[in-house]
Design an enzyme around this catalytic site. Structure first.
Site, mmCIF file in Angstrom:
data_model
loop_
_atom_site.group_PDB
_atom_site.id
_atom_site.type_symbol
_atom_site.label_atom_id
_atom_site.label_comp_id
_atom_site.label_asym_id
_atom_site.label_seq_id
_atom_site.Cartn_x
_atom_site.Cartn_y
_atom_site.Cartn_z
ATOM 1 N N ASN A 9 0.871 -1.178 0.000
ATOM 2 C CA ASN A 9 0.000 0.000 0.000
ATOM 3 C C ASN A 9 0.904 1.223 0.000
ATOM 4 O O ASN A 9 1.461 1.582 1.039
ATOM 5 C CB ASN A 9 -0.879 -0.055 1.262
ATOM 6 C CG ASN A 9 -1.736 1.186 1.428
ATOM 7 O OD1 ASN A 9 -1.795 2.033 0.535
ATOM 8 N ND2 ASN A 9 -2.384 1.300 2.570
ATOM 9 N N LYS A 11 0.168 4.239 -0.353
ATOM 10 C CA LYS A 11 -0.486 5.438 0.203
ATOM 11 C C LYS A 11 -0.205 6.638 -0.712
ATOM 12 O O LYS A 11 -0.103 6.463 -1.915
ATOM 13 C CB LYS A 11 -0.028 5.660 1.648
ATOM 14 C CG LYS A 11 -0.219 4.381 2.484
ATOM 15 C CD LYS A 11 -0.075 4.584 3.958
ATOM 16 C CE LYS A 11 -0.294 3.246 4.662
ATOM 17 N NZ LYS A 11 -0.199 3.334 6.125
ATOM 18 N N HIS A 96 -9.552 0.884 4.682
ATOM 19 C CA HIS A 96 -8.301 1.128 5.401
ATOM 20 C C HIS A 96 -8.570 2.087 6.557
ATOM 21 O O HIS A 96 -9.378 3.004 6.435
ATOM 22 C CB HIS A 96 -7.253 1.718 4.451
ATOM 23 C CG HIS A 96 -5.892 1.757 5.070
ATOM 24 N ND1 HIS A 96 -5.511 2.738 5.943
ATOM 25 C CD2 HIS A 96 -4.848 0.901 4.966
ATOM 26 C CE1 HIS A 96 -4.276 2.481 6.347
ATOM 27 N NE2 HIS A 96 -3.845 1.385 5.768
ATOM 28 N N GLU A 98 -7.018 4.521 7.681
ATOM 29 C CA GLU A 98 -6.820 5.953 7.373
ATOM 30 C C GLU A 98 -8.050 6.522 6.670
ATOM 31 O O GLU A 98 -8.387 7.685 6.844
ATOM 32 C CB GLU A 98 -5.540 6.127 6.531
ATOM 33 C CG GLU A 98 -4.297 5.947 7.394
ATOM 34 C CD GLU A 98 -3.070 5.447 6.645
ATOM 35 O OE1 GLU A 98 -3.041 5.514 5.404
ATOM 36 O OE2 GLU A 98 -2.128 4.970 7.327
ATOM 37 N N GLU A 168 -5.378 -4.959 10.415
ATOM 38 C CA GLU A 168 -4.373 -3.926 10.639
ATOM 39 C C GLU A 168 -4.692 -3.154 11.918
ATOM 40 O O GLU A 168 -5.526 -2.251 11.923
ATOM 41 C CB GLU A 168 -4.365 -2.936 9.473
ATOM 42 C CG GLU A 168 -4.023 -3.566 8.150
ATOM 43 C CD GLU A 168 -3.452 -2.537 7.182
ATOM 44 O OE1 GLU A 168 -2.337 -2.773 6.719
ATOM 45 O OE2 GLU A 168 -4.091 -1.509 6.937
ATOM 46 N N GLY A 174 2.356 2.424 10.679
ATOM 47 C CA GLY A 174 3.285 3.545 10.527
ATOM 48 C C GLY A 174 3.948 3.979 11.830
ATOM 49 O O GLY A 174 4.590 5.014 11.893
ATOM 50 N N SER A 213 3.431 -1.928 10.342
ATOM 51 C CA SER A 213 4.881 -1.967 10.551
ATOM 52 C C SER A 213 5.496 -3.337 10.273
ATOM 53 O O SER A 213 6.428 -3.770 10.945
ATOM 54 C CB SER A 213 5.235 -1.484 11.958
ATOM 55 O OG SER A 213 4.750 -0.170 12.153
ATOM 56 N N GLY A 234 2.885 -1.038 4.251
ATOM 57 C CA GLY A 234 2.901 0.393 3.938
ATOM 58 C C GLY A 234 4.322 0.862 3.694
ATOM 59 O O GLY A 234 4.876 0.682 2.609
HETATM 60 P P1 PGA Z 1 2.770 0.406 7.626
HETATM 61 O O1 PGA Z 1 1.313 0.555 6.970
HETATM 62 O O2 PGA Z 1 3.354 -0.870 7.080
HETATM 63 O O3 PGA Z 1 3.536 1.618 7.176
HETATM 64 O O4 PGA Z 1 2.585 0.343 9.094
HETATM 65 C C1 PGA Z 1 0.500 -0.551 6.746
HETATM 66 C C2 PGA Z 1 -0.809 -0.119 6.144
HETATM 67 O O5 PGA Z 1 -1.359 0.904 6.574
HETATM 68 O O6 PGA Z 1 -1.333 -0.769 5.221
#
Ligand code: PGA
Length: 250
Positions: A9, A11, A96, A98, A168, A174, A213, A234
């Site tokens: 992803n 983003k 997601h 976000e 997630e 993140g 992460s 991500g």
């Molecule tokens: P991250 O994001 O690996 O940067 O923690 C994962 C995601 O939001 O899909």
């Protein structure tokens, strides 16, 4: 045998030119990773067309990060599932955290987006997961269950058979903080149980990805768990080398 999936992803990162380079890097390095791993890259909308072109024939699939609730019309700024699908995109990330957090997506919104995705032959990667407060209050099981019941339970068995789920935990996205492999297994197994309560044996075939992460140093331990079928990545998906190394975690 469930599909093993490593999905990136991106983003709101990379220019279109950088995205093309990244996708090419993944395509080139893929030979060194077990053929059993299905790689998916999910760039921003603006890059989809070019990324589909450079990944064609490489075995790498392309996904979008979202789609509109409606089929077409006066919805300024939105991108319809049919437009995405017409480019040769196969997947779409929906729900997601976000999107839920910053853009107010609810189960109602997500039911419409899921319908659009299926109507256009896109496979949804449907995300669920709890916040830190919810985890601390011991509500993580209930939160994930509700996110599944309110959306996934509305699918027909045929639609369900295509679905990919991503667990997630919001507190791990993140942040550099990862769920332990045991925490991931515990909730993935629970999610599969919830799915099985509605869809029966088909739940044994549903890929459930871990996200938050996930990186080369922890992927193998997490992927080794029985109910973890890969990752939604991500930050570490923005470097071909790291993304591919995560695939080697299987
Ligand atoms: P991250 O994001 O690996 O940067 O923690 C994962 C995601 O939001 O899909």
């Amino acid at each position: 045998m469930r599909k093993k999936i490593v999905a990136g992803n991106w983003k709101m990162n990379t220019t279109p030119a950088e995205g093309v380079e990244l996708a090419k890097g993944v395509a080139e390095g893929k030979k060194e990773v077990c053929e059993c791993v299905n790689f998916i890259v999910c760039p921003p909308f603006t890059h989809l067309s070019e990324v589909v072109k450079v990944t064609r024939g490489t075995g790498i699939a392309v996904g979008a990060q979202d789609c509109a609730t409606e089929a077409k019309g006066a919805y300024t700024g939105e991108v319809a599932a049919s437009m995405i699908a017409s480019l040769g995109v196969e997947y779409v990330i929906l729900g997601h955290s976000e999107r839920r957090q910053y853009y107010g997506e609810t189960s109602e919104t997500l039911n419409k987006k899921m319908a659009q995705a299926y109507a256009n032959n896109l496979t949804p990667i449907y995300c669920v997961g709890e916040s830190l407060e919810e985890r601390k209050a011991g509500k993580h099981f209930d939160v994930c269950k509700a996110q599944i019941e309110e959306v996934v339970f509305n699918l027909t068995p045929e639609q369900y058979s295509k679905l990919v789920i991503a667990y997630e935990p919001v507190w791990a996205i993140g942040t550099g903080e990862t769920a332990t492999a045991e925490q991931a297994q515990e909730i993935h197994a629970y999610i599969r149980e919830v799915l099985a309560s509605k869809f029966g044996e088909a739940a044994a075939e549903t890929p459930i990805l871990y996200g938050g992460s996930c990186k080369p140093s922890n992927a193998a331990e997490i992927f080794a768990k029985e109910d973890v079928d890969g990752g939604l990545i991500g930050g570490a998906a923005l470097k071909a080398e790291d993304f591919l190394a995560i695939g080697k975690g299987f």
